[in-house]
Design a protein around this motif. Structure first.
Motif, PDB file in Angstrom:
ATOM      1  N   ALA A  52       0.807  -1.224   0.000  1.00 47.23           N
ATOM      2  CA  ALA A  52       0.000   0.000   0.000  1.00 47.23           C
ATOM      3  C   ALA A  52       0.831   1.260   0.000  1.00 47.23           C
ATOM      4  CB  ALA A  52      -0.934   0.020   1.226  1.00 47.23           C
ATOM      5  N   ILE A  53       2.119   1.128   0.324  1.00 46.85           N
ATOM      6  CA  ILE A  53       2.984   2.298   0.406  1.00 46.85           C
ATOM      7  C   ILE A  53       3.018   3.043  -0.914  1.00 46.85           C
ATOM      8  CG2 ILE A  53       5.424   2.934   0.622  1.00 46.85           C
ATOM      9  CD1 ILE A  53       5.626   0.800   2.791  1.00 46.85           C
ATOM     10  N   GLN A  54       2.828   2.334  -2.023  1.00 50.39           N
ATOM     11  CA  GLN A  54       2.935   2.985  -3.312  1.00 50.39           C
ATOM     12  C   GLN A  54       1.639   3.668  -3.731  1.00 50.39           C
ATOM     13  OE1 GLN A  54       4.362  -0.106  -5.890  1.00 50.39           O
ATOM     14  NE2 GLN A  54       6.436  -0.012  -5.066  1.00 50.39           N
ATOM     15  N   ALA A  55       0.588   3.508  -2.961  1.00 45.16           N
ATOM     16  CA  ALA A  55      -0.658   4.214  -3.255  1.00 45.16           C
ATOM     17  C   ALA A  55      -0.584   5.618  -2.695  1.00 45.16           C
ATOM     18  CB  ALA A  55      -1.843   3.460  -2.639  1.00 45.16           C
ATOM     19  N   THR A  60      14.134  14.423   0.585  1.00 41.32           N
ATOM     20  CA  THR A  60      14.997  13.296   0.921  1.00 41.32           C
ATOM     21  C   THR A  60      16.300  13.741   1.575  1.00 41.32           C
ATOM     22  OG1 THR A  60      15.871  13.329  -1.347  1.00 41.32           O
ATOM     23  CG2 THR A  60      14.097  11.763  -0.859  1.00 41.32           C
ATOM     24  N   HIS A  61      16.559  15.044   1.624  1.00 41.34           N
ATOM     25  CA  HIS A  61      17.783  15.545   2.225  1.00 41.34           C
ATOM     26  C   HIS A  61      17.479  16.223   3.559  1.00 41.34           C
ATOM     27  CE1 HIS A  61      19.260  14.639  -1.742  1.00 41.34           C
ATOM     28  NE2 HIS A  61      20.499  14.940  -1.362  1.00 41.34           N
ATOM     29  N   GLU A  62      18.529  16.576   4.261  1.00 40.53           N
ATOM     30  CA  GLU A  62      18.376  17.203   5.564  1.00 40.53           C
ATOM     31  C   GLU A  62      17.782  18.602   5.430  1.00 40.53           C
ATOM     32  OE1 GLU A  62      22.069  16.308   8.106  1.00 40.53           O
ATOM     33  OE2 GLU A  62      22.541  15.467   6.128  1.00 40.53           O
ATOM     34  N   TRP A  92       5.411  11.558   2.737  1.00 43.37           N
ATOM     35  CA  TRP A  92       5.455  10.344   3.557  1.00 43.37           C
ATOM     36  C   TRP A  92       6.879   9.799   3.643  1.00 43.37           C
ATOM     37  CZ3 TRP A  92       6.994   5.355   3.231  1.00 43.37           C
ATOM     38  CH2 TRP A  92       6.585   4.519   4.275  1.00 43.37           C
ATOM     39  N   ILE A  93       7.577   9.776   2.525  1.00 46.26           N
ATOM     40  CA  ILE A  93       8.968   9.302   2.524  1.00 46.26           C
ATOM     41  C   ILE A  93       9.815  10.157   3.451  1.00 46.26           C
ATOM     42  CG2 ILE A  93      11.046   9.152   1.092  1.00 46.26           C
ATOM     43  CD1 ILE A  93       9.187   8.240  -1.214  1.00 46.26           C
ATOM     44  N   HIS A  94       9.655  11.472   3.366  1.00 50.82           N
ATOM     45  CA  HIS A  94      10.425  12.362   4.231  1.00 50.82           C
ATOM     46  C   HIS A  94      10.184  12.056   5.699  1.00 50.82           C
ATOM     47  CE1 HIS A  94      11.991  15.983   6.142  1.00 50.82           C
ATOM     48  NE2 HIS A  94      10.810  16.121   6.722  1.00 50.82           N
ATOM     49  N   ARG A  95       8.940  11.928   6.074  1.00 50.00           N
ATOM     50  CA  ARG A  95       8.597  11.793   7.480  1.00 50.00           C
ATOM     51  C   ARG A  95       8.965  10.433   8.049  1.00 50.00           C
ATOM     52  NH1 ARG A  95       3.288  15.029   9.054  1.00 50.00           N
ATOM     53  NH2 ARG A  95       3.420  13.496  10.708  1.00 50.00           N
ATOM     54  N   ASN A  96       8.917   9.392   7.224  1.00 48.20           N
ATOM     55  CA  ASN A  96       9.052   8.038   7.743  1.00 48.20           C
ATOM     56  C   ASN A  96      10.367   7.348   7.433  1.00 48.20           C
ATOM     57  OD1 ASN A  96       6.215   7.256   8.907  1.00 48.20           O
ATOM     58  ND2 ASN A  96       5.819   8.390   7.023  1.00 48.20           N
ATOM     59  N   LEU A  97      11.067   7.785   6.388  1.00 44.68           N
ATOM     60  CA  LEU A  97      12.263   7.062   5.961  1.00 44.68           C
ATOM     61  C   LEU A  97      13.527   7.907   5.947  1.00 44.68           C
ATOM     62  CD1 LEU A  97      10.749   5.147   2.879  1.00 44.68           C
ATOM     63  CD2 LEU A  97      10.926   4.332   5.245  1.00 44.68           C
ATOM     64  N   ALA A  98      13.421   9.194   5.668  1.00 42.25           N
ATOM     65  CA  ALA A  98      14.594  10.030   5.393  1.00 42.25           C
ATOM     66  C   ALA A  98      15.237  10.498   6.699  1.00 42.25           C
ATOM     67  CB  ALA A  98      14.206  11.217   4.526  1.00 42.25           C
ATOM     68  N   THR A  99      16.095   9.665   7.256  1.00 46.32           N
ATOM     69  CA  THR A  99      16.728   9.963   8.531  1.00 46.32           C
ATOM     70  C   THR A  99      18.241   9.839   8.404  1.00 46.32           C
ATOM     71  OG1 THR A  99      16.596   7.648   9.240  1.00 46.32           O
ATOM     72  CG2 THR A  99      14.743   9.076   9.791  1.00 46.32           C
ATOM     73  N   GLY A 158      16.601   5.043   6.751  1.00 43.25           N
ATOM     74  CA  GLY A 158      17.379   5.750   5.749  1.00 43.25           C
ATOM     75  C   GLY A 158      16.880   5.489   4.344  1.00 43.25           C
ATOM     76  N   VAL A 159      17.391   6.258   3.394  1.00 41.96           N
ATOM     77  CA  VAL A 159      16.997   6.118   2.000  1.00 41.96           C
ATOM     78  C   VAL A 159      18.212   6.312   1.109  1.00 41.96           C
ATOM     79  CG1 VAL A 159      14.646   6.972   2.392  1.00 41.96           C
ATOM     80  CG2 VAL A 159      16.434   8.565   1.685  1.00 41.96           C
TER      81      VAL A 159
END
Length: 465
Positions: free
Chosen positions: A25-28, A351-353, A377-384, A406-407
């Protein structure tokens, strides 16, 4: 600044992410999933859980206006009507235009402030309401935002005032428009409150020929940030603002923002309009690091990179590379909208700081909202984690965020599919492109190397499946 017409949940999220290998579902579109997918909610049984837990990557700001929004006093209601969908998408803060009555009354965008305490309730300068609405509508908007745990930032114009009456000025020997008699009955100003005066002749900058407010005058300091009923504390403690966007901070010393922040509190970002990252860093330091700054250095490097078809420009100096905690990144705003290749730019800042900002027109009118929701969503959940640039040439750019999960972001500015071997932080791990632009699901080698791909004139963003 005026338009230039003058020219807790972290561990829970990680565990769910790593355990739900079959979750597609992540891709929806994010907005279609939040209500039904437990992956996008936390232990708080509340539709506002997105904002109470902005995720390990941090929040996202929306500039909730553009230059010349429709006049007529309905803009606050327009923004209020967007809050539910913005909350669902993951917006954690909104930035409003200057809210006080300005010289041009119902037609002003607020950057010619006259009465700091007239938020749309006094009949002066041609109207009761401001261009955006009434005081009651403003408070309703802020309260509704807070119900969604969305913070609200006020645009604060401290450098110049406009709309005063003419008076004899003993410091210039002429008549100047420095006699301010606000209908609110608060913060009367006269020639002694502007430059020059008997304390100081000038400060760092004058804007547009408007009377230049003197922050060295104790009376001005009292009304701006010291008094319990002064501008800052009234906006924060009575109206409900959570933070500030300071306009044209080149016009006064960083100590002004420092004093405001130390006395009033709240989030703070300054508009120091300069593409030199060192100057941005110097300004942040001049506030005793009480304020962030918009990363104009990043903005101009992105313009050179994406519009100039030379992604090596992304190797250049930017505020987020020097001081990520104090960098607010953006792709467009009400003053400047020069980047043509915006989706690459948004893929970069999400995707960056730094603290990324969305521009209202981009989100609501011009760009693909589903793609932007995906990036939020990617920023909040993966981009660390901190950033390592892995590769850059004219057409390709690849960078890795070194946190958990991370990404790896792959930007392709060419007209063909590209592939490249890169080193990740993951060993013997299946990864996927969370944008859905590639359907590859490769497994990283024991030495963490893997081949990834990117579509033409697009981007892919990879993390653990």
């Amino acid at each position: 600044m005026k338009k230039q017409v003058l020219n807790g949940v972290k561990l829970l999220v990680f565990c769910i992410l790593l355990s739900c290998n079959d979750r597609e579902a992540i891709q929806a579109p994010v907005s279609d999933r939040i209500a039904t997918d437990p992956y996008y909610n936390d232990s708080i049984s509340n539709t506002n859980s997105q904002q109470r837990n902005p995720g390990p990557g941090g929040g996202v700001m929306m500039q909730a206006f553009y230059w010349d929004v429709p006049a007529g006093g309905n803009w606050y209601n327009t923004v209020k009507s967007k809050l539910a969908s913005w909350d669902a998408a993951g917006i954690s803060a909104i930035w409003l235009p200057p809210v006080s009555k300005a010289m041009n009354g119902p037609y002003s965008m607020g950057y010619d402030p006259s009465d700091y305490f007239d938020l749309g309730e006094y009949n002066q300068n041609g109207s009761v309401e401001t261009r955006f609405g009434s005081k009651a509508e403003l408070i309703s908007l802020i309260n509704t935002a807070h119900n969604y745990d969305i913070q609200v930032y006020a645009d604060i114009v401290l450098n110049h005032n406009s709309g005063g009456q003419s008076e004899s000025n003993p410091f210039t020997g002429t008549s100047t428009y420095t006699d301010f008699n606000p209908a609110s009955g608060k913060f009367y100003r006269s020639a002694s409150d502007f430059h020059p005066n008997n304390i100081v002749g000038y400060d760092e900058g004058v804007f547009g020929g408007f009377p230049d407010l003197s922050h060295s005058v104790p009376y001005v300091q009292d009304w701006l940030w010291n008094r319990s009923d002064g501008v800052g504390k009234y906006y924060k403690n009575v109206i409900g603002f959570d933070g500030w966007r300071f306009d044209y901070v080149k016009g006064f010393g960083g100590w002004v923002v420092r004093e405001w922040n130390n006395n009033v509190g709240g989030f703070s970002v300054g508009e120091y309009w300069d593409g030199n990252a060192q100057k941005l860093q110097d300004w942040v330091n001049s506030t005793n690091r009480t304020s962030s700054a918009f990363d104009f250095a990043c903005y101009y490097k992105m313009e050179e990179a994406f519009d100039g078809n030379d992604l090596t420009k992304l190797n250049g100096d930017m505020l987020w590379k020097r001081d990520a905690q104090k960098a607010v990144t953006f792709v467009a705003n009400h003053d400047t909208d020069e980047i043509y290749d915006k989706m690459h730019a948004y893929a970069y800042i999400f995707t960056h700081e730094g603290y990324p900002t969305l521009f209202y027109k981009d989100y609501e009118e011009w760009l693909d909202k589903n793609k932007l929701n995906n990036l939020i969503w990617i920023h909040r959940n993966l981009a660390t984690g901190n950033t390592s640039i892995l590769y850059a040439d004219n057409d390709e750019y690849i960078a890795r965020r070194n946190g958990s999960p991370g990404v790896v972001v792959y930007l392709n500015d060419s007209n063909q599919w590209t592939e490249r071997w890169i080193q990740t932080n993951w060993s013997n791990t299946i990864i996927k492109d969370y944008t859905g632009n590639s359907n590859w699901e490769p497994t990283t080698q024991g030495d963490q190397w893997v081949k990834i791909q990117c579509p033409p004139n697009s981007y892919s963003i990879w993390s653990v499946k």
